[in-house]
Design an enzyme around this catalytic site. Structure first.
Site, PDB file in Angstrom:
ATOM      1  N   GLN A 107       0.856  -1.184   0.000  1.00  0.00           N
ATOM      2  CA  GLN A 107       0.000   0.000   0.000  1.00  0.00           C
ATOM      3  C   GLN A 107       0.891   1.232   0.000  1.00  0.00           C
ATOM      4  O   GLN A 107       1.607   1.467   0.979  1.00  0.00           O
ATOM      5  CB  GLN A 107      -0.864  -0.052   1.263  1.00  0.00           C
ATOM      6  N   GLU A 119      -9.275  -0.916   6.726  1.00  0.00           N
ATOM      7  CA  GLU A 119      -8.093  -1.186   7.551  1.00  0.00           C
ATOM      8  C   GLU A 119      -8.450  -1.039   9.029  1.00  0.00           C
ATOM      9  O   GLU A 119      -8.062  -1.840   9.861  1.00  0.00           O
ATOM     10  CB  GLU A 119      -6.976  -0.210   7.167  1.00  0.00           C
ATOM     11  N   ASN A 134      -2.553   7.460  16.979  1.00  0.00           N
ATOM     12  CA  ASN A 134      -3.588   7.539  18.000  1.00  0.00           C
ATOM     13  C   ASN A 134      -4.061   8.974  18.218  1.00  0.00           C
ATOM     14  O   ASN A 134      -5.211   9.198  18.594  1.00  0.00           O
ATOM     15  CB  ASN A 134      -3.082   6.919  19.302  1.00  0.00           C
TER      16      ASN A 134
HETATM   17  C1  LIG Z   1       5.186  -0.259  11.011  1.00  0.00           C
HETATM   18  C2  LIG Z   1       4.574   0.722  10.068  1.00  0.00           C
HETATM   19  C3  LIG Z   1       4.070   0.279   8.855  1.00  0.00           C
HETATM   20  C4  LIG Z   1       3.503   1.171   7.958  1.00  0.00           C
HETATM   21  N1  LIG Z   1       3.046   0.706   6.765  1.00  0.00           N
HETATM   22  C5  LIG Z   1       2.580   1.583   5.836  1.00  0.00           C
HETATM   23  C6  LIG Z   1       2.199   1.152   4.541  1.00  0.00           C
HETATM   24  O1  LIG Z   1       2.257  -0.048   4.232  1.00  0.00           O
HETATM   25  N2  LIG Z   1       1.768   2.041   3.643  1.00  0.00           N
HETATM   26  C7  LIG Z   1       1.677   3.372   3.952  1.00  0.00           C
HETATM   27  O2  LIG Z   1       1.253   4.133   3.106  1.00  0.00           O
HETATM   28  N3  LIG Z   1       2.029   3.833   5.176  1.00  0.00           N
HETATM   29  C8  LIG Z   1       2.483   2.979   6.113  1.00  0.00           C
HETATM   30  N4  LIG Z   1       2.871   3.437   7.355  1.00  0.00           N
HETATM   31  C9  LIG Z   1       2.868   4.884   7.590  1.00  0.00           C
HETATM   32  C10 LIG Z   1       1.872   5.408   8.584  1.00  0.00           C
HETATM   33  O3  LIG Z   1       0.598   5.418   8.025  1.00  0.00           O
HETATM   34  C11 LIG Z   1       2.348   6.807   8.995  1.00  0.00           C
HETATM   35  O4  LIG Z   1       3.535   6.636   9.738  1.00  0.00           O
HETATM   36  C12 LIG Z   1       1.340   7.554   9.803  1.00  0.00           C
HETATM   37  O5  LIG Z   1       0.229   7.909   9.024  1.00  0.00           O
HETATM   38  C13 LIG Z   1       1.941   8.816  10.440  1.00  0.00           C
HETATM   39  O6  LIG Z   1       2.603   9.639   9.524  1.00  0.00           O
HETATM   40  P1  LIG Z   1       4.093  10.150   9.812  1.00  0.00           P
HETATM   41  O7  LIG Z   1       4.907   8.968  10.106  1.00  0.00           O
HETATM   42  O8  LIG Z   1       4.486  11.013   8.699  1.00  0.00           O
HETATM   43  O9  LIG Z   1       3.989  11.011  11.153  1.00  0.00           O
HETATM   44  P2  LIG Z   1       3.496  12.534  11.263  1.00  0.00           P
HETATM   45  O10 LIG Z   1       2.202  12.688  10.567  1.00  0.00           O
HETATM   46  O11 LIG Z   1       4.600  13.451  10.904  1.00  0.00           O
HETATM   47  O12 LIG Z   1       3.235  12.626  12.819  1.00  0.00           O
HETATM   48  C14 LIG Z   1       4.237  12.956  13.813  1.00  0.00           C
HETATM   49  C15 LIG Z   1       3.515  13.177  15.139  1.00  0.00           C
HETATM   50  O13 LIG Z   1       2.620  14.298  15.017  1.00  0.00           O
HETATM   51  C16 LIG Z   1       1.313  13.938  15.368  1.00  0.00           C
HETATM   52  N5  LIG Z   1       0.348  14.689  14.562  1.00  0.00           N
HETATM   53  C17 LIG Z   1       0.358  14.908  13.224  1.00  0.00           C
HETATM   54  N6  LIG Z   1      -0.706  15.610  12.845  1.00  0.00           N
HETATM   55  C18 LIG Z   1      -1.433  15.843  13.980  1.00  0.00           C
HETATM   56  C19 LIG Z   1      -2.663  16.513  14.245  1.00  0.00           C
HETATM   57  N7  LIG Z   1      -3.404  17.060  13.286  1.00  0.00           N
HETATM   58  N8  LIG Z   1      -3.093  16.539  15.507  1.00  0.00           N
HETATM   59  C20 LIG Z   1      -2.375  15.970  16.512  1.00  0.00           C
HETATM   60  N9  LIG Z   1      -1.221  15.341  16.316  1.00  0.00           N
HETATM   61  C21 LIG Z   1      -0.754  15.269  15.067  1.00  0.00           C
HETATM   62  C22 LIG Z   1       1.268  12.439  15.095  1.00  0.00           C
HETATM   63  O14 LIG Z   1       0.231  11.816  15.820  1.00  0.00           O
HETATM   64  C23 LIG Z   1       2.641  11.992  15.518  1.00  0.00           C
HETATM   65  O15 LIG Z   1       2.674  11.813  16.895  1.00  0.00           O
HETATM   66  C24 LIG Z   1       3.441   2.564   8.273  1.00  0.00           C
HETATM   67  C25 LIG Z   1       3.932   2.997   9.508  1.00  0.00           C
HETATM   68  C26 LIG Z   1       4.502   2.099  10.404  1.00  0.00           C
HETATM   69  C27 LIG Z   1       5.041   2.619  11.695  1.00  0.00           C
END
Ligand SMILES: Cc1cc2nc3c(=O)[nH]c(=O)nc-3n(C[C@H](O)[C@H](O)[C@H](O)COP(=O)(O)OP(=O)(O)OC[C@H]3O[C@@H](n4cnc5c(N)ncnc54)[C@H](O)[C@@H]3O)c2cc1C
Lengths: 388, 368
Positions: free
Chosen positions: A130, A248, A372
């Site tokens: 994905q 999901e 979360n």
């Molecule tokens: C093990 C693993 C597998 C994954 N597999 C896939 C996959 O197969 N395909 C895929 O597309 N993605 C995948 N992901 C990605 C996952 O969906 C993202 O990591 C997630 O959506 C968070 O985005 P980010 O890592 O950019 O963090 P960010 O969005 O940069 O967040 C950083 C911090 O800021 C907080 N934050 C951000 N915006 C807000 C808000 N509006 N209000 C409050 N807090 C906020 C977040 O909660 C977090 O604590 C995977 C992630 C992991 C850890």
């Protein structure tokens, strides 16, 4: 209200248990059921289990019959997860295809697309990943900038995805790309099915804190995607993506809480034997987690009943995703507190489950499938109706 | 497996919500504390007290779970008085074969109100009952609603069973002194029994008695669930209307996350409560009951405490009924046994208790 299993449910359980007892030993590995190493042996083993399930009619338990599934109940999926966990079976390898991409394609795909892709998802002949997240588009997914520009009857894809689970094995990617720059962010995104085994696709592993190799960076350079591979409408990908995320979030918790229950049982067994060496504080925390896990299981049964009644999932599913991940984090921390140095040793097989691995892995559970924090926003805004 | 309300459950739930919402509405009634016998008679008229009673005795032959749904609805309006004790007493009487039809009618219609004193086993009892003389002596230091009821059911555990006594408040030898509590909705008294002529209603085995306690505990948990949901609703409503900094305060993420947390906790504790109240498997019910008591008690208290914080200054006043929830969250939780009682039971059930460690206990300073 019926909180006991019917004879049919028990029959399903027994039949499945016998089958697993016969076939799981063939595919049992050294690793934790969910862990992925980068070895070819591991790949073959995991794929083999999927294919055994398929050959014996256990794949796609809840998929409709017309797509080769069993048209089973969600509750049967729970039974499957429980029995698979206690038999030590590996996690379903093509889970993204069967759990997320397939159901989304059933909703949005053309008859031709369904006929071409769904059977090979079910048989795990084609493994899916994905491709949503990008370096600058995580929680704020609509910010994504991977481009798909039309040239003739193809799209030309350029950009980078990140955290792509199973990317190193995948034959296809369910990709979100930007097709229009002049429209509002949510209206210029298209969902594409991209062949991963072609020139211009480069997959680079990302080292993870748990030593497993699950996710990757994926680079797309002038990758050609036929226009037949658009899911839904061009520029209509946001709706497709939201549907995928709802699959999901709505059914994943069924499987995951089962593993949590199994781990809890192992820690309870350990604590029973060693309780006289443990402080009352640790034992009480263990009891408190036991209560949480029990309430999670019951909440899951409530959601299953609601979904089976055809009620639309509300914010409860997100609540259980949060509750599950945080309870698992508490459980694995407690296990490390209780077992101490015995548990710090990674994967020497002397302590089951591998608590250090479980502890490290659990840190991801509050991040993926919607962090979360984001899910709490959704509960407050869409569930409780608070203003944005 | 089907963890959902039946059509009939849903009907009863709605009926009870509508009844209390009209007859005893939390936000509109003049007094929150006043106990109205009239309300109780109306509850009897619509059949709320006869829910578990067989039809031949004038009840509606419903389930234990349906009684719980009534408790949930009553809890959400904080209905004052001994309704829960009365329901619990009726549930107890169902197992007493020689209860007379006339008596059933007066209980179901609430012409006569009953209260109960059913302490957890293992707590030091201060009551003694002589079978030969049929006389009770001793004391109960906190006896709920004795001054508002017409019949008291009192459990006196002895070495191999539990005597259930029926006591009428006007018997000679009873002295009462009112106890004031931090919760104005809880009324009770210190009661002394000086050779009181009490009728032995029935004798329960320990197991039967503990089942009775679990049933009562489930009613309490259901009432707490109703109350906690109400606290969350009131708080969400307030967050949608109160303005500060030119914004609705519910748009602040710090507050959104706090109410989401309450929602998450309630969703899960509520599942335990429903399962306990709805289970017909005794072994599972006992587990879930004790868990529900602990968890719903904790969640209700957390909800009530957060509600006050999220309302700001007005939350600390008596002009809103929030403070009743905060106080009730404590007294409700203890109505069917203390937290320690529930926890100890579970520790034993899961094999996590130390057992009898008296001999192994190390001394702080070993003398050589
Ligand atoms: C093990 C693993 C597998 C994954 N597999 C896939 C996959 O197969 N395909 C895929 O597309 N993605 C995948 N992901 C990605 C996952 O969906 C993202 O990591 C997630 O959506 C968070 O985005 P980010 O890592 O950019 O963090 P960010 O969005 O940069 O967040 C950083 C911090 O800021 C907080 N934050 C951000 N915006 C807000 C808000 N509006 N209000 C409050 N807090 C906020 C977040 O909660 C977090 O604590 C995977 C992630 C992991 C850890």
């Amino acid at each position: 209200m019926e909180l006991n299993e019917t004879p049919e449910e028990q029959h399903f359980r027994e039949e499945l248990r016998a089958w697993l007892a016969r076939y799981v030993p063939e595919v049992q590995g050294q690793n934790e059921p969910g862990a992925i190493s980068n070895s070819q042996g591991e790949y073959a083993r995991r794929k083999r289990f999927d294919q055994l399930l398929y050959q014996h009619g256990w794949a796609g338990l809840t998929w409709p019959k017309e797509y080769g599934g069993r048209a089973g109940r969600l509750y049967e999926q729970l039974i499957f997860a429980e029995e698979a966990a206690s038999a030590g079976a590996p996690e379903i390898f093509n889970r993204l295809a069967i759990g997320i991409v397939g159901p989304t394609l059933m909703r949005f795909g053309t008859p031709k697309q369904k006929a071409r892709y769904l059977p090979k998802m079910l048989s795990s002949e084609e493994i899916w990943c994905q491709g949503f997240s990008e370096p600058n588009a995580g929680s704020d997914l609509a910010q994504l900038s991977t481009r798909a520009t039309r040239s003739g009857n193809h799209f030309d894809v350029n950009g980078q995805k990140i955290w792509t689970t199973l990317g190193q094995y995948a034959d296809y990617c369910f990709l979100l790309a930007r097709t229009s720059l002049d429209k509002p962010r949510h209206r210029g995104i298209t969902a594409l099915m991209v062949n991963m085994k072609q020139d211009g696709v480069e997959v680079r592993p990302i080292p993870q804190i748990n030593g497993s190799h699950e996710f990757n960076e994926v680079f797309f350079t002038d990758v050609l995607v036929p226009e037949d591979n658009v899911i839904g409408e061009v520029d209509g990908g946001w709706e497709v993506a939201m549907t995928a995320l709802s699959f999901e979030r709505s059914t994943n918790f069924i499987t995951r809480q089962v593993r949590l229950t199994w781990e809890l049982d192992q820690l309870l067994n350990y604590a029973r034997e060693h309780r006289r060496e443990m402080t009352a504080g640790l034992l009480e925390e263990l009891l408190q987690i036991t209560i949480s896990v029990t309430s999670l299981r019951l909440a899951v049964l409530r959601h299953i009943a609601a979904l089976e009644d055809g009620r639309i999932p509300g914010p409860e599913n997100n609540a259980s995703k949060i509750f599950w991940s945080e309870t698992h984090q508490r459980l694995t921390s407690l296990a490390l507190s209780i077992l101490g140095e015995k548990a710090f040793v990674l994967g020497d097989g002397r302590v089951t489950p591998d608590w250090a691995y479980a502890y490290l892995s659990s840190r991801a559970e509050s991040i993926y499938a919607g962090t979360n924090e984001i899910l709490r926003n959704i509960i407050a805004e869409r569930g409780l109706g608070l203003p944005r | 497996m089907n963890f959902s309300l039946s059509e009939q459950d849903t009907e009863i739930r709605q009926l009870a919500q509508k009844f209390f919402g009209t007859e005893c509405p939390l936000l509109q009634r003049a007094s929150h504390e006043e106990l109205s016998r009239d309300l109780y008679r109306k509850m009897g008229d619509v059949g709320l007290f006869g829910i578990m009673v067989p039809e031949i005795r004038g009840g509606s032959a419903g389930t234990r779970f349906q009684a719980g749904l009534i408790a949930e609805a009553a809890g959400s309006e904080l209905v004052p008085g001994p309704w829960l004790e009365h329901l619990w007493a009726i549930e107890m009487l169902l197992d007493v074969p020689d209860t007379k039809d006339g008596q059933w009618e007066s209980f179901i219609q609430a012409h006569q109100l009953a209260t109960i004193f059913f302490p957890p086993l293992g707590e030091a009892s201060e009551l003694w009952y002589s079978h030969e003389e049929q006389r009770l002596r001793g004391q109960i230091s906190r006896f709920s609603f004795v001054e508002h009821t017409d019949l008291w059911l009192v459990a006196v555990p002895n070495s191999d069973a539990v005597d259930i006594l029926e006591i009428s408040p006007d018997l000679p030898g009873i002295t009462l002194s009112t106890v004031s509590s931090m919760d104005p909705l809880w009324r009770g008294a210190f009661v002394r029994f000086d050779q009181v002529k009490a009728k032995l209603l029935t004798i329960l085995s320990f197991e039967q008695y503990e089942n009775l306690l679990a049933n009562g505990s489930d009613l309490v948990s259901m009432a707490m669930y109703g109350a906690a949901q109400r606290v969350l609703d009131m708080t969400v409503d307030y967050l949608k209307t109160r303005q500060q900094f030119g914004r609705t305060i519910g748009s602040f993420q710090a507050l959104k996350h706090k109410v989401s947390d309450l929602f998450i906790e309630l969703e899960h504790a509520g599942s335990l409560v429903y399962a306990a109240a709805g289970s017909d498997d005794r072994a599972m019910q006992r587990r879930w009951s004790h868990m529900a008591a602990i968890e719903m008690g904790r969640v209700y208290r957390h909800a009530a405490e957060s509600a006050i914080q999220l309302h700001g200054g007005i939350g600390f006043t008596t002009s809103l009924p929030l403070h009743y929830f905060l106080k009730n969250a404590w007294t409700s939780g203890w109505r069917a046994g203390s937290e320690s009682y529930h926890q100890k039971w579970l520790m034993k059930e899961f094999g996590l208790d130390y057992g009898d460690t008296a001999q192994e206990r190390p001394t702080a300073f070993k003398s050589s």
